[in-house]
Motif scaffolding. Sequence first.
Motif, PDB file in Angstrom:
ATOM      1  N   ARG A  22      43.385  12.457  35.713  1.00 57.58           N
ATOM      2  CA  ARG A  22      42.560  12.821  36.866  1.00 57.58           C
ATOM      3  C   ARG A  22      43.414  12.917  38.141  1.00 57.58           C
ATOM      4  O   ARG A  22      43.177  13.769  38.992  1.00 57.58           O
ATOM      5  N   ASP A  82      43.645  16.253  40.472  1.00 55.44           N
ATOM      6  CA  ASP A  82      43.290  16.265  41.892  1.00 55.44           C
ATOM      7  C   ASP A  82      44.412  16.845  42.748  1.00 55.44           C
ATOM      8  O   ASP A  82      44.157  17.426  43.807  1.00 55.44           O
ATOM      9  N   PRO A 126      42.575  19.943  44.804  1.00 59.12           N
ATOM     10  CA  PRO A 126      42.029  18.868  45.659  1.00 59.12           C
ATOM     11  C   PRO A 126      40.583  19.143  46.030  1.00 59.12           C
ATOM     12  O   PRO A 126      40.155  20.306  46.145  1.00 59.12           O
ATOM     13  N   GLN A 127      39.833  18.088  46.205  1.00 57.28           N
ATOM     14  CA  GLN A 127      38.426  18.219  46.562  1.00 57.28           C
ATOM     15  C   GLN A 127      38.284  18.602  48.030  1.00 57.28           C
ATOM     16  O   GLN A 127      39.140  18.272  48.862  1.00 57.28           O
ATOM     17  N   GLY A 128      37.227  19.319  48.319  1.00 58.17           N
ATOM     18  CA  GLY A 128      36.984  19.729  49.683  1.00 58.17           C
ATOM     19  C   GLY A 128      36.456  18.587  50.535  1.00 58.17           C
ATOM     20  O   GLY A 128      36.043  17.533  50.021  1.00 58.17           O
ATOM     21  N   LYS A 129      36.469  18.798  51.806  1.00 56.08           N
ATOM     22  CA  LYS A 129      35.989  17.772  52.714  1.00 56.08           C
ATOM     23  C   LYS A 129      34.459  17.701  52.671  1.00 56.08           C
ATOM     24  O   LYS A 129      33.795  18.739  52.660  1.00 56.08           O
ATOM     25  N   LYS A 130      33.961  16.530  52.671  1.00 51.82           N
ATOM     26  CA  LYS A 130      32.513  16.330  52.608  1.00 51.82           C
ATOM     27  C   LYS A 130      31.939  16.336  54.014  1.00 51.82           C
ATOM     28  O   LYS A 130      32.489  15.709  54.920  1.00 51.82           O
TER      29      LYS A 130
END
Length: 235
Positions: A210, A214, A218-222
């Motif tokens: 994981r 990532d 990468p995950q976007g900003k919440k």
Amino acid sequence: KVQEKMAEIRRRKDEKYRALRTDIVKGHVLADDIGHFLENHHAAQRTKVKKQYDTWNDEIYGTIASKITSELDSKSYRDIHQAKLKHYDKFLSITNAKGSVFRDIIIESEYDPLEPNRNSIKVETEVLKDPVKRSVQRTLEEKGISKDVVRPRETLNVLEWATGKIEATPHGFFAKMMSENRKPVNPTKSKTMESRVFHCLDQYDIARGRKELDKEFPQGKKTKHTQKKEALVLS
């Protein structure tokens, strides 16, 4: 007071009239000046074009036409006519025998349609100074690529490429000078030469998990929505 006011109004109208009339007169003067300037410009342009045409007609067309005329005068009309009939007879013979002749398929042993073009009247002239192409010819002469001034690009002879010979050429001296002035670069300290590739390049042994996923995606900003808390008023 009424008469003074009326007189002031008339005075202002007269001043406005004189100002507008002055603008109109100045406009006519400016238009006349521009008209004279355009006429002189067009007259100079016509004179320049006529001079170019006269020079081209005498030095370019006249030279080529006189050579073509002298070449035609050296041949009789009967010989030229007989040559045309001979070529036309060959064309009729091959079309009657084969039925059709193709322009892109030429069998010279049977029929060559380009033979009349090769035997056409041709004349040779010296380098002509075309007044219409004067700027182009001057540029070509300065660059040394004109017909009368041919300057090929300088290249190093292949026989001097060997080790022990190339060092004595300007190319070898330049390479030696550049190598002496060049400072050695440490790949481990240079940011431009730093490798970001993994040391393990085995396509079957890659990083998994994981954490590695990532890094690649990468995950976007919440987005956080803040809500104002309303104060409760107790009665």
